[in-house]
Design a protein around this motif. Structure first.
Motif, mmCIF file in Angstrom:
data_model
loop_
_atom_site.group_PDB
_atom_site.id
_atom_site.type_symbol
_atom_site.label_atom_id
_atom_site.label_comp_id
_atom_site.label_asym_id
_atom_site.label_seq_id
_atom_site.Cartn_x
_atom_site.Cartn_y
_atom_site.Cartn_z
ATOM 1 N N VAL A 67 28.731 26.334 28.878
ATOM 2 C CA VAL A 67 27.460 26.883 29.356
ATOM 3 C C VAL A 67 27.672 28.106 30.235
ATOM 4 C CG1 VAL A 67 26.232 24.683 29.188
ATOM 5 C CG2 VAL A 67 27.397 25.285 31.325
ATOM 6 N N ASP A 68 28.896 28.355 30.652
ATOM 7 C CA ASP A 68 29.162 29.564 31.431
ATOM 8 C C ASP A 68 28.916 30.824 30.604
ATOM 9 O OD1 ASP A 68 30.046 30.529 34.052
ATOM 10 O OD2 ASP A 68 31.723 31.406 32.949
ATOM 11 N N LEU A 69 28.908 30.685 29.271
ATOM 12 C CA LEU A 69 28.559 31.821 28.422
ATOM 13 C C LEU A 69 27.180 32.361 28.786
ATOM 14 C CD1 LEU A 69 29.674 30.769 24.807
ATOM 15 C CD2 LEU A 69 30.643 32.620 26.191
ATOM 16 N N LEU A 70 26.236 31.454 28.974
ATOM 17 C CA LEU A 70 24.874 31.885 29.291
ATOM 18 C C LEU A 70 24.797 32.451 30.700
ATOM 19 C CD1 LEU A 70 21.973 32.210 28.483
ATOM 20 C CD2 LEU A 70 21.564 29.808 29.023
ATOM 21 N N ARG A 71 25.514 31.847 31.645
ATOM 22 C CA ARG A 71 25.516 32.394 32.999
ATOM 23 C C ARG A 71 26.092 33.808 33.003
ATOM 24 N NH1 ARG A 71 28.562 33.927 36.778
ATOM 25 N NH2 ARG A 71 30.422 33.420 35.565
ATOM 26 N N ARG A 72 27.189 34.013 32.289
ATOM 27 C CA ARG A 72 27.783 35.351 32.216
ATOM 28 C C ARG A 72 26.814 36.347 31.586
ATOM 29 N NH1 ARG A 72 32.611 33.992 28.721
ATOM 30 N NH2 ARG A 72 32.539 36.247 28.344
ATOM 31 N N ALA A 73 26.147 35.925 30.514
ATOM 32 C CA ALA A 73 25.213 36.826 29.839
ATOM 33 C C ALA A 73 24.041 37.200 30.734
ATOM 34 C CB ALA A 73 24.704 36.171 28.555
ATOM 35 N N ALA A 74 23.638 36.275 31.623
ATOM 36 C CA ALA A 74 22.456 36.493 32.455
ATOM 37 C C ALA A 74 22.760 37.093 33.819
ATOM 38 C CB ALA A 74 21.721 35.164 32.654
ATOM 39 N N GLU A 75 24.014 36.965 34.301
ATOM 40 C CA GLU A 75 24.267 37.321 35.691
ATOM 41 C C GLU A 75 25.434 38.273 35.917
ATOM 42 O OE1 GLU A 75 24.360 33.969 38.315
ATOM 43 O OE2 GLU A 75 22.804 32.885 37.212
ATOM 44 N N THR A 76 26.205 38.586 34.893
ATOM 45 C CA THR A 76 27.352 39.478 35.096
ATOM 46 C C THR A 76 27.260 40.678 34.159
ATOM 47 O OG1 THR A 76 28.779 38.366 33.463
ATOM 48 C CG2 THR A 76 28.799 37.496 35.703
ATOM 49 N N ARG A 77 27.957 41.740 34.512
ATOM 50 C CA ARG A 77 27.951 42.944 33.689
ATOM 51 C C ARG A 77 28.954 42.821 32.551
ATOM 52 N NH1 ARG A 77 27.695 47.822 38.239
ATOM 53 N NH2 ARG A 77 25.715 47.153 39.191
ATOM 54 N N PRO A 78 28.642 43.336 31.366
ATOM 55 C CA PRO A 78 27.352 43.939 30.989
ATOM 56 C C PRO A 78 26.294 42.865 30.777
ATOM 57 C CG PRO A 78 28.801 43.842 29.083
ATOM 58 C CD PRO A 78 29.607 43.343 30.246
ATOM 59 N N ARG A 79 25.220 42.933 31.544
ATOM 60 C CA ARG A 79 24.156 41.934 31.455
ATOM 61 C C ARG A 79 23.495 42.005 30.086
ATOM 62 N NH1 ARG A 79 21.346 39.383 35.703
ATOM 63 N NH2 ARG A 79 22.378 40.807 37.149
ATOM 64 N N ARG A 80 23.414 40.857 29.438
ATOM 65 C CA ARG A 80 22.853 40.801 28.085
ATOM 66 C C ARG A 80 21.436 40.259 28.043
ATOM 67 N NH1 ARG A 80 28.364 40.048 27.872
ATOM 68 N NH2 ARG A 80 29.444 41.005 26.123
ATOM 69 N N VAL A 81 21.098 39.378 28.972
ATOM 70 C CA VAL A 81 19.751 38.800 28.995
ATOM 71 C C VAL A 81 19.186 38.847 30.404
ATOM 72 C CG1 VAL A 81 20.114 37.254 27.022
ATOM 73 C CG2 VAL A 81 20.667 36.452 29.326
ATOM 74 N N VAL A 82 17.869 38.826 30.486
ATOM 75 C CA VAL A 82 17.173 38.821 31.769
ATOM 76 C C VAL A 82 15.922 37.972 31.601
ATOM 77 C CG1 VAL A 82 15.790 40.896 31.261
ATOM 78 C CG2 VAL A 82 16.333 40.298 33.654
ATOM 79 N N GLU A 83 15.492 37.352 32.691
ATOM 80 C CA GLU A 83 14.283 36.526 32.621
ATOM 81 C C GLU A 83 13.031 37.389 32.712
ATOM 82 O OE1 GLU A 83 13.745 32.859 34.778
ATOM 83 O OE2 GLU A 83 15.917 32.692 35.114
ATOM 84 N N TYR A 84 12.059 37.049 31.868
ATOM 85 C CA TYR A 84 10.723 37.618 32.011
ATOM 86 C C TYR A 84 9.749 36.759 31.208
ATOM 87 C CZ TYR A 84 6.853 40.736 32.744
ATOM 88 O OH TYR A 84 5.618 41.219 33.127
ATOM 89 N N TRP A 85 8.457 37.060 31.361
ATOM 90 C CA TRP A 85 7.395 36.310 30.696
ATOM 91 C C TRP A 85 7.233 36.856 29.273
ATOM 92 C CZ3 TRP A 85 5.710 32.108 33.157
ATOM 93 C CH2 TRP A 85 4.608 31.428 32.650
#
Length: 402
Positions: A67-85
């Protein structure tokens, strides 16, 4: 107009969602990117009775993954995903940020319509605090004043309300979450890549067209209502965008067996000869989150019962559909008892026409899920017509988790 049988439509839809992709023995960031390309977004939800919602669609398609894959994608560079509505609260690819600007502007124009009674200067003061100290949580900014408790389910300070307005209007972005799942806010320029922030703005019509294009790709085949729901667009503009994509050759109108209205087929949609899926689907999985679509495709009537009083629940608190091949063949109530190291199955129910191998396949999936969650045992309660057979299969073959 091309006609599709219901079985063909199911296979197209499941392939579009990634269930025809070959699983990697050890999922990597490449696997994650491929899967995100299929689903488009990952719905975020705080319920943690089994596993948080945004982790589950990846598991359903990739199998056990770090699950660290998702944390890395969301919180580290290069950021791949971001939260929004995007659908509701979702993790979305960062390149969708400019596409969502029309929605941000919509919320900015209506901010105090939702949050009455906020000090008019509070938003600017909170934004200044984020700029000076971000990333921060609402708790970090809370001045200790009493929190409003007049609305069931809400317990937000004024600082939290101001942060929410800033977030919805795109003036702050979500940098990540704490271990307690609290949102950490920061300025967009400290969260998102520069090329995303400087991308040319889209008109609302251009943004809707892009969102419908993406929804069509993720659905494979869909009605106008399905296309509208994926990114929560009104049906009329979604249908107009779909017709524009038909004229451009990206979509084709088709007739699906049993559907009252014509549907839209994406030009890149695959029609596999078969789907060999074995997956538990989160209640927030794109395959089932639009309940009318799950009924039309799978003849599967599904309602989440988290907010239903216990005595009135039909199937349980956190019930997951079980996909086998190209059919939803069962549903199972699940709970991770982390202190005891046990995956609990309070109820298990077969769907009409479920094949004889359903219990064995579900048992194998439950053992695999338990292993992914770090649990040592699976315990099936005697509730539901599938429970006795499932309990026997679980007891007989825990090694089948592979």
């Amino acid at each position: 107009m091309q006609s599709l049988s219901l079985a063909q439509a199911r296979r197209i839809a499941l392939a579009a969602q990634g269930f025809a992709d070959k699983r990697h023995d050890v999922p990597t960031m490449h696997t994650f990117q491929r899967t995100l390309g299929r689903t488009g977004v990952l719905q975020v939800d705080s319920v943690n009775v089994l596993q948080r919602a945004h982790y589950m669609p990846l598991y359903s398609r990739m199998g056990p993954y770090d699950v660290d894959l998702l944390r890395r994608a969301a919180e580290t560079r290069p950021r791949r995903v971001v939260e929004y509505w995007a659908h509701v609260q979702t993790l979305m690819p960062v390149e969708l940020w400019p596409v969502m600007r029309f929605r941000m502007q919509h919320y900015a124009q209506r901010e105090f319509k939702w949050w009455q009674g906020i000090d008019a200067t509070l938003k600017e003061r909170v934004l200044a605090e984020v700029a000076a100290h971000g990333p921060v949580t609402a708790r970090d900014l809370d001045d200790g004043t009493p929190r409003e408790r007049t609305h069931w389910g809400w317990n937000w300070s004024d600082a939290r309300k101001a942060l929410d307005i800033l977030y919805m209007s795109g003036e702050v972005a979500i940098a990540g979450r704490t271990s307690q799942f609290e949102v950490r806010y920061d300025l967009p320029e400290r969260v998102l890549p520069a090329d995303v922030l400087t991308a040319p703005p889209l008109t609302e019509e251009e943004a809707v067209l892009e969102l419908v294009r993406r929804a069509a790709r993720s659905h494979g085949v869909a009605s106008a209502n399905c296309l509208a729901d994926y990114y929560r667009i009104r049906v009329a503009p979604a249908r107009a965008a779909a017709e524009e994509l038909v004229a451009a050759g990206e979509l084709e109108r088709v007739q699906v067996e049993g559907w009252r209205r014509p549907a839209y087929l994406h030009r890149d949609a695959r029609l596999p000869r078969r789907i060999d899926a074995r997956a538990l689907l989160s209640p927030f999985d794109p395959v089932v989150w639009e309940r009318a679509r799950s009924e039309a495709l799978f003849d599967f009537f599904y309602r989440i019962e988290i907010y239903t009083p216990p005595a009135k629940r039909v199937h349980g608190y956190y019930v997951l559909p079980f996909l086998l091949g190209d059919r939803i063949v069962a549903r199972v109530d699940l709970k991770a008892d982390r202190s005891a190291g046990v995956l609990l199955v309070p109820g298990a129910y077969a769907e009409a026409g479920a094949p004889p191998e359903t219990a064995a396949a579900l048992a194998a999936e439950l053992w695999q899920l338990a292993g992914w969650l770090g649990l040592d045992d699976v315990v099936v309660a005697p509730r539901g017509d599938l429970a006795p057979g499932l309990a026997a299969e679980v007891a007989a073959a825990p090694v089948s988790s592979s």
